[in-house]
Scaffold this active site. Structure first.
Site, PDB file in Angstrom:
ATOM      1  N   ASP A   1      42.127  32.684  48.503  1.00 26.70           N
ATOM      2  CA  ASP A   1      40.346  32.891  48.957  1.00 26.70           C
ATOM      3  C   ASP A   1      39.706  31.658  48.720  1.00 26.70           C
ATOM      4  OD1 ASP A   1      40.909  35.634  48.795  1.00 26.70           O
ATOM      5  OD2 ASP A   1      40.705  36.133  46.737  1.00 26.70           O
TER       6      ASP A   1
ATOM      7  N   GLY B   1      47.235  37.272  42.931  1.00 26.14           N
ATOM      8  CA  GLY B   1      48.149  37.676  43.700  1.00 26.14           C
ATOM      9  C   GLY B   1      48.650  35.630  43.426  1.00 26.14           C
TER      10      GLY B   1
ATOM     11  N   MET C   1      42.895  37.703  54.872  1.00 24.38           N
ATOM     12  CA  MET C   1      42.721  38.365  53.963  1.00 24.38           C
ATOM     13  C   MET C   1      41.074  37.227  53.423  1.00 24.38           C
ATOM     14  SD  MET C   1      46.067  37.855  51.805  1.00 24.38           S
ATOM     15  CE  MET C   1      46.714  39.941  51.138  1.00 24.38           C
TER      16      MET C   1
END
Lengths: 421, 421
Positions: free
Chosen positions: A143, A12, A189
């Site tokens: 993340d 990503g 997310m």
């Protein structure tokens, strides 16, 4: 003749991965005696496998400089994980074939945990297949779940976006709560780690501030406890503002919302937990609610990027090249925190063997006792990462992001390669 | 003794309605011989009905100035529409009772179409109930659907947010499309008018740019035509980026996604059309998709407000006070466009009688022939409205928005009033 370098973006993309590319390209130019051309993989490692290389020397210095403030992956990224050498030797042999054909002696791979697994495997090529290649991983992931590094470039900007957005939305809901919306839920997310959700907590600088509740993937969702806290907040503050991680799990350990599809890495593709939480609230209390799902907007939001994050993203790109020309291999530059107040950091080095496939979760001491908020220790960790603004230039009211020419390097091989999904 | 003034915010709040409040308050201070104190209604007109007034003179000049860059409604807003005089005379009598008790001679009401209906009704009080009051409506609505005015303060900033966000997300998806997400759908506000959706179109400055498809409320959604265009875009550009208005309607004229609940004005509360569109794409092509619902994030996004919008929001607040002290009543300041290139505007005046309950839709000539995009005329109209940035100050990495003290004016009436929903 100096060897050429290969650079690719993986997984990503983020608001600042191109700042890393900028760091790689601008730094490589400073070592003309050691590095020839930098070829970028079109769509990540797939570009290497299919001999689809981009000649970055065809871009102007201005275009390269503009990468620093342009979100997304300028050369294309991919979700593709090389299998182990035993399972798919053909892929590795093909990489060597392409690297040899283009005289590539440096491999820079910019990505998260899955991608650093690829970096590590490629770094083993030299030993097992007799092809010498300098291999440097470069960290990237919103993340924030890579080990060893204090933070991951890309995370700070998502963190800032989420904290800014929930502050703004909380102000909005507070205005409306008397006669209208009382509960607002923002989905963010974070597949398995609650770092992004935690960042929303930075917006709550005093007790009454939103977000009042954060639902972490690390804490099993307890509807009763949750509803009790919603009730408390609406009664005490007039409204309740909530952050929910896409990775929030129920008592069975399952994702609260599961789209049912899986990405190329086998991860469940998530989305839509916010409306589920909204319904739980509505069923119990009947409050008017609103919900938002930021999705890609959060990781692409270069317009509100963290200055700290942009600087670190550039720095790891620069350091990767410096490691390579210094003769290091199978390593990854990392961010080392020297001090939180005042915030001081420097670049360190980690072995790819220690990085690949290790996932850093939120420490439990970063989550408040009731499981719905962040602790002062967490705030101290997160705060510096969203510090500073680094606005892109604007034209016609819009950010003036660059699109590269991405000129293909002429192919040298007669063979083609079919990438197996 | 000069009369006091009443100011209230109504309906959905925006990123710049407080800039209008700032314009009202700062300008009122310049006419101490004509205007005494400015009392704000806590939660809009409900504050007047319940004698819950806020003494704005208790706020520091710095706090008032900070309203210019603070989103949301600083005094609280409400979704509450006064009924006609015939149906509910008690509400009007109560307003007069409160206005008399606090010596209020000016009524400033800051809101959209429903709110200007209230402004108009209050302006009739003088005639029908024998209470002289200067009544000025002040435009505000992200929906941009008020008549007469060239644009509505609040819209330009949402427009900028949507255009910036879809540009960023489109860059992101383009990076990922080779192996992952090929279709991205962003849901935006706009109950009956497609102005906000149209603004997303500003991000597409050349053919290949996203968004490639805009789904307007003004154009009945035709799934076959839509899917054909998605297919075309994915094949030609590698991906397809889509804006869908929450007000998008199907062949039966029904909202594609209907939450089933209604707000205080009787409007259906919408949300969640993006996942419906995503499923239509997935069922047909199986492409990996992502979707976002910006919801309140878009209208609260002061961090990326349009400079033009902020200036106009302040200007209508200032003009409202100037109209009042000049003896005008039953009017609303409006934005008059003098020229698009270069953009020039000035303040004009509209009669509330002509504003109330009139909804301005997108002209058909602003929508491209295939129904999925904007025309050059639309671009010329929208472009200046998102021009310029007007960043708030930051502290700890977050916008340093102001929260007012909102000190209550001591009540003077022994009577209370129950607001009927």
């Amino acid at each position: 003749m100096p060897k050429n370098a290969f650079y690719a973006q993986s997984g990503g993309v983020t608001a600042v991965i191109n700042a890393t590319a900028c760091g790689v390209l601008e730094t490589a130019k400073q070592y003309p005696d050691k590095i020839g051309k930098v070829y970028a993989g079109r769509n990540g490692i797939i570009g290497a496998l299919t001999e689809d290389l981009i000649d970055t020397s065809q871009e102007s210095a201005e275009a390269i400089a503009a990468l620093r403030y342009t979100p997304s992956g300028a050369f294309g990224s991919c979700r593709f994980k090389l299998k182990g050498l035993e399972q798919n030797k053909a892929e590795y042999e093909r990489l060597i074939e392409v690297f040899k054909a283009h005289d590539i002696g440096y491999f820079f791979y910019n990505g998260g945990g899955d991608s650093q697994d690829t970096s590590y495997k490629v770094s083993q090529l030299g030993d097992t297949l007799g092809y010498p290649i300098t291999c440097i991983g470069i960290p990237k992931t919103v993340d924030n779940d890579l080990p060893i590094t204090d933070t991951c470039p890309g995370f700070g900007s998502v963190a800032k976006y989420v904290a800014v957005s929930i502050r703004e939305a909380s102000f909005d809901v507070l205005s409306m709560a008397k006669t209208s919306t009382k509960v607002f839920i923002m989905e963010v997310m974070g597949r398995h780690a609650g770092w992004i959700a935690a960042a929303g907590g930075l917006a709550a600088e005093k007790e009454s501030d939103g977000p009042h509740i954060i639902i972490f993937p690390e804490v099993i969702f307890d509807p009763e406890k949750f509803l009790a806290k919603v009730d408390f907040c609406v009664k005490k503050y007039g409204y309740c503002s909530i952050i929910v991680s896409e990775g929030a799990k129920n008592q069975d350990g399952k994702f609260i919302s599961e789209a049912g599809t899986r990405d190329a890495f086998g991860h469940v593709q998530l989305g839509g937990v916010a409306p589920v939480i909204a319904n739980i609230v509505k069923d119990k209390f009947g409050y008017k609610y609103h919900w938002a799902v930021a999705d890609y907007l959060q990781r692409a939001a270069r317009h509100i990027a963290s200055k700290t994050d942009v600087e670190q993203a550039y720095a790891v790109g620069k350091a990767a090249v410096e490691f390579a020309v210094a003769g290091k291999t199978a390593v990854m530059p990392v961010i080392v925190r020297k001090s939180s107040q005042p915030y001081q950091w420097e670049i360190g080095s980690a072995n790819l063997a220690d990085v690949a496939n290790v996932e850093k979760k939120m420490p439990r001491e970063f989550i408040s006792e009731d499981g719905f908020g962040i602790t002062p220790a967490c705030r101290e960790y997160l705060q510096p990462l969203i510090a500073g603004e680094d606005y892109p230039p604007y034209k016609n009211g819009l950010p003036d992001y660059v699109e590269l020419k991405n000129v293909a390097v002429p192919k040298k091989l007669a063979t083609t390669f079919e990438v197996k999904k």
